[in-house]
Design a protein around this motif. Structure first.
Motif, PDB file in Angstrom:
ATOM      1  N   ILE A  44      -1.605  -1.164  14.043  1.00 41.29           N
ATOM      2  CA  ILE A  44      -1.368  -1.013  12.615  1.00 41.29           C
ATOM      3  C   ILE A  44      -2.180   0.154  12.081  1.00 41.29           C
ATOM      4  CG2 ILE A  44      -1.616  -2.109  10.360  1.00 41.29           C
ATOM      5  CD1 ILE A  44      -1.296  -4.803  11.828  1.00 41.29           C
ATOM      6  N   LEU A  45      -1.493   1.007  11.329  1.00 39.17           N
ATOM      7  CA  LEU A  45      -2.156   2.111  10.646  1.00 39.17           C
ATOM      8  C   LEU A  45      -2.110   1.842   9.151  1.00 39.17           C
ATOM      9  CD1 LEU A  45      -3.374   5.030  10.609  1.00 39.17           C
ATOM     10  CD2 LEU A  45      -1.024   5.828  10.284  1.00 39.17           C
ATOM     11  N   VAL A  46      -3.258   1.865   8.522  1.00 35.27           N
ATOM     12  CA  VAL A  46      -3.342   1.797   7.068  1.00 35.27           C
ATOM     13  C   VAL A  46      -3.767   3.189   6.616  1.00 35.27           C
ATOM     14  CG1 VAL A  46      -4.510   0.761   5.097  1.00 35.27           C
ATOM     15  CG2 VAL A  46      -3.965  -0.651   7.100  1.00 35.27           C
ATOM     16  N   ASP A  47      -2.899   3.848   5.866  1.00 37.40           N
ATOM     17  CA  ASP A  47      -3.144   5.240   5.508  1.00 37.40           C
ATOM     18  C   ASP A  47      -2.500   5.522   4.161  1.00 37.40           C
ATOM     19  OD1 ASP A  47      -3.785   7.906   7.530  1.00 37.40           O
ATOM     20  OD2 ASP A  47      -2.909   8.287   5.571  1.00 37.40           O
ATOM     21  N   ASP A  48      -3.064   6.440   3.411  1.00 36.40           N
ATOM     22  CA  ASP A  48      -2.485   6.765   2.110  1.00 36.40           C
ATOM     23  C   ASP A  48      -1.436   7.861   2.191  1.00 36.40           C
ATOM     24  OD1 ASP A  48      -4.409   8.671   2.741  1.00 36.40           O
ATOM     25  OD2 ASP A  48      -5.042   8.956   0.677  1.00 36.40           O
ATOM     26  N   MET A  49      -1.330   8.527   3.317  1.00 34.14           N
ATOM     27  CA  MET A  49      -0.367   9.625   3.450  1.00 34.14           C
ATOM     28  C   MET A  49       0.918   9.141   4.109  1.00 34.14           C
ATOM     29  SD  MET A  49      -2.796  12.837   4.473  1.00 34.14           S
ATOM     30  CE  MET A  49      -1.372  13.892   4.611  1.00 34.14           C
ATOM     31  N   ILE A  50       2.044   9.270   3.409  1.00 34.86           N
ATOM     32  CA  ILE A  50       3.323   8.796   3.918  1.00 34.86           C
ATOM     33  C   ILE A  50       3.721   9.519   5.204  1.00 34.86           C
ATOM     34  CG2 ILE A  50       4.809  10.303   2.529  1.00 34.86           C
ATOM     35  CD1 ILE A  50       5.419   6.586   3.309  1.00 34.86           C
ATOM     36  N   LYS A  51       3.333  10.780   5.352  1.00 33.95           N
ATOM     37  CA  LYS A  51       3.645  11.527   6.578  1.00 33.95           C
ATOM     38  C   LYS A  51       3.021  10.831   7.790  1.00 33.95           C
ATOM     39  CE  LYS A  51       3.264  15.977   8.833  1.00 33.95           C
ATOM     40  NZ  LYS A  51       3.106  17.402   8.731  1.00 33.95           N
ATOM     41  N   ASN A  52       1.784  10.368   7.654  1.00 33.21           N
ATOM     42  CA  ASN A  52       1.124   9.666   8.752  1.00 33.21           C
ATOM     43  C   ASN A  52       1.815   8.340   9.050  1.00 33.21           C
ATOM     44  OD1 ASN A  52      -0.738  11.734   8.877  1.00 33.21           O
ATOM     45  ND2 ASN A  52      -2.221  10.691   7.593  1.00 33.21           N
ATOM     46  N   ILE A  53       2.229   7.630   8.003  1.00 37.29           N
ATOM     47  CA  ILE A  53       2.922   6.350   8.176  1.00 37.29           C
ATOM     48  C   ILE A  53       4.240   6.566   8.904  1.00 37.29           C
ATOM     49  CG2 ILE A  53       4.035   4.434   6.940  1.00 37.29           C
ATOM     50  CD1 ILE A  53       0.938   4.413   6.872  1.00 37.29           C
ATOM     51  N   THR A  54       4.998   7.577   8.500  1.00 32.94           N
ATOM     52  CA  THR A  54       6.288   7.884   9.123  1.00 32.94           C
ATOM     53  C   THR A  54       6.107   8.195  10.602  1.00 32.94           C
ATOM     54  OG1 THR A  54       7.159   8.697   7.027  1.00 32.94           O
ATOM     55  CG2 THR A  54       8.296   9.403   9.023  1.00 32.94           C
ATOM     56  N   HIS A  66      -1.345   2.780   2.167  1.00 33.94           N
ATOM     57  CA  HIS A  66      -2.419   2.253   1.318  1.00 33.94           C
ATOM     58  C   HIS A  66      -2.309   2.845  -0.076  1.00 33.94           C
ATOM     59  CE1 HIS A  66      -6.297   0.620   0.219  1.00 33.94           C
ATOM     60  NE2 HIS A  66      -6.630   1.811  -0.249  1.00 33.94           N
ATOM     61  N   ILE A  67      -2.099   1.956  -1.050  1.00 32.18           N
ATOM     62  CA  ILE A  67      -2.068   2.361  -2.457  1.00 32.18           C
ATOM     63  C   ILE A  67      -3.341   1.875  -3.136  1.00 32.18           C
ATOM     64  CG2 ILE A  67      -0.842   2.090  -4.648  1.00 32.18           C
ATOM     65  CD1 ILE A  67       1.720   1.748  -2.855  1.00 32.18           C
ATOM     66  N   ASP A  68      -3.684   0.622  -2.874  1.00 31.11           N
ATOM     67  CA  ASP A  68      -4.932   0.042  -3.361  1.00 31.11           C
ATOM     68  C   ASP A  68      -5.273  -1.143  -2.467  1.00 31.11           C
ATOM     69  OD1 ASP A  68      -3.778  -2.475  -4.512  1.00 31.11           O
ATOM     70  OD2 ASP A  68      -2.807  -1.042  -5.861  1.00 31.11           O
ATOM     71  N   SER A  69      -6.504  -1.597  -2.554  1.00 24.77           N
ATOM     72  CA  SER A  69      -6.984  -2.647  -1.652  1.00 24.77           C
ATOM     73  C   SER A  69      -6.185  -3.932  -1.761  1.00 24.77           C
ATOM     74  CB  SER A  69      -8.462  -2.942  -1.916  1.00 24.77           C
ATOM     75  OG  SER A  69      -9.234  -1.815  -1.610  1.00 24.77           O
ATOM     76  N   SER A  70      -5.892  -4.373  -2.970  1.00 23.50           N
ATOM     77  CA  SER A  70      -5.199  -5.659  -3.113  1.00 23.50           C
ATOM     78  C   SER A  70      -3.785  -5.592  -2.543  1.00 23.50           C
ATOM     79  CB  SER A  70      -5.190  -6.118  -4.571  1.00 23.50           C
ATOM     80  OG  SER A  70      -4.512  -5.203  -5.382  1.00 23.50           O
ATOM     81  N   THR A  71      -3.085  -4.481  -2.734  1.00 24.65           N
ATOM     82  CA  THR A  71      -1.738  -4.335  -2.171  1.00 24.65           C
ATOM     83  C   THR A  71      -1.786  -4.339  -0.652  1.00 24.65           C
ATOM     84  OG1 THR A  71      -1.023  -3.088  -4.122  1.00 24.65           O
ATOM     85  CG2 THR A  71       0.313  -2.865  -2.132  1.00 24.65           C
ATOM     86  N   ASN A  74      -2.488  -7.823   0.606  1.00 19.08           N
ATOM     87  CA  ASN A  74      -1.311  -8.679   0.473  1.00 19.08           C
ATOM     88  C   ASN A  74      -0.284  -8.405   1.556  1.00 19.08           C
ATOM     89  OD1 ASN A  74      -2.210 -10.168  -1.726  1.00 19.08           O
ATOM     90  ND2 ASN A  74      -1.357  -8.728  -3.215  1.00 19.08           N
ATOM     91  N   ILE A  75      -0.064  -7.144   1.878  1.00 19.02           N
ATOM     92  CA  ILE A  75       0.874  -6.793   2.944  1.00 19.02           C
ATOM     93  C   ILE A  75       0.390  -7.355   4.274  1.00 19.02           C
ATOM     94  CG2 ILE A  75       1.839  -4.881   4.285  1.00 19.02           C
ATOM     95  CD1 ILE A  75       1.808  -3.257   1.610  1.00 19.02           C
ATOM     96  N   LEU A  76      -0.899  -7.203   4.584  1.00 18.25           N
ATOM     97  CA  LEU A  76      -1.447  -7.720   5.836  1.00 18.25           C
ATOM     98  C   LEU A  76      -1.331  -9.248   5.894  1.00 18.25           C
ATOM     99  CD1 LEU A  76      -4.552  -5.392   6.141  1.00 18.25           C
ATOM    100  CD2 LEU A  76      -2.523  -5.388   7.626  1.00 18.25           C
ATOM    101  N   LYS A  77      -1.501  -9.910   4.764  1.00 20.69           N
ATOM    102  CA  LYS A  77      -1.341 -11.366   4.714  1.00 20.69           C
ATOM    103  C   LYS A  77       0.112 -11.758   4.925  1.00 20.69           C
ATOM    104  CE  LYS A  77      -5.363 -12.191   1.831  1.00 20.69           C
ATOM    105  NZ  LYS A  77      -5.876 -12.468   0.481  1.00 20.69           N
ATOM    106  N   GLU A  78       1.047 -11.025   4.316  1.00 21.85           N
ATOM    107  CA  GLU A  78       2.469 -11.292   4.511  1.00 21.85           C
ATOM    108  C   GLU A  78       2.870 -11.099   5.978  1.00 21.85           C
ATOM    109  OE1 GLU A  78       4.654  -8.770   1.835  1.00 21.85           O
ATOM    110  OE2 GLU A  78       3.826  -9.760   0.050  1.00 21.85           O
ATOM    111  N   MET A  79       2.232 -10.148   6.633  1.00 19.33           N
ATOM    112  CA  MET A  79       2.497  -9.888   8.054  1.00 19.33           C
ATOM    113  C   MET A  79       1.791 -10.917   8.940  1.00 19.33           C
ATOM    114  SD  MET A  79       2.007  -5.752   8.073  1.00 19.33           S
ATOM    115  CE  MET A  79       1.985  -5.682   9.853  1.00 19.33           C
TER     116      MET A  79
END
Length: 82
Positions: A44-54, A66-71, A74-79
């Motif tokens: 899993i990569l948590v990153d703020d740059m969409i290019k890296n995510i892609t 990564h947009i903010d810590s709570s988001t 929440n995504i990691l919990k959903e996963m």
């Protein structure tokens, strides 16, 4: 250090351990090195740059923008990672 922020690595590691636990492996690497750490969907990569995510997703990993810590948490919990 490349961008003049000497504490960037330790700041990221401390953030991840504080929010995710000390048993989480954190690799802080330069952008061009990131895909070298992707070898399965379980990576899993948590990153703020969409290019890296892609690029990460194209390598078969799971990228979270990564947009903010709570988001991100929440995504990691959903996963069911957390």
């Amino acid at each position: 250090p490349k961008r003049g922020i000497l504490s960037a690595s330790s700041d990221k590691i401390n953030w991840a351990h504080r929010l995710l636990g000390n048993d989480v492996v954190v690799n802080v690497v330069l952008r061009e090195e990131k895909v070298q750490f992707c070898n399965s969907k379980g990576c899993i990569l948590v990153d703020d740059m969409i290019k890296n995510i892609t690029e990460w997703n194209e390598m078969g990993g799971t990228g979270i923008q990564h947009i903010d810590s709570s988001t991100t948490l929440n995504i990691l919990k959903e996963m069911e990672v957390l």
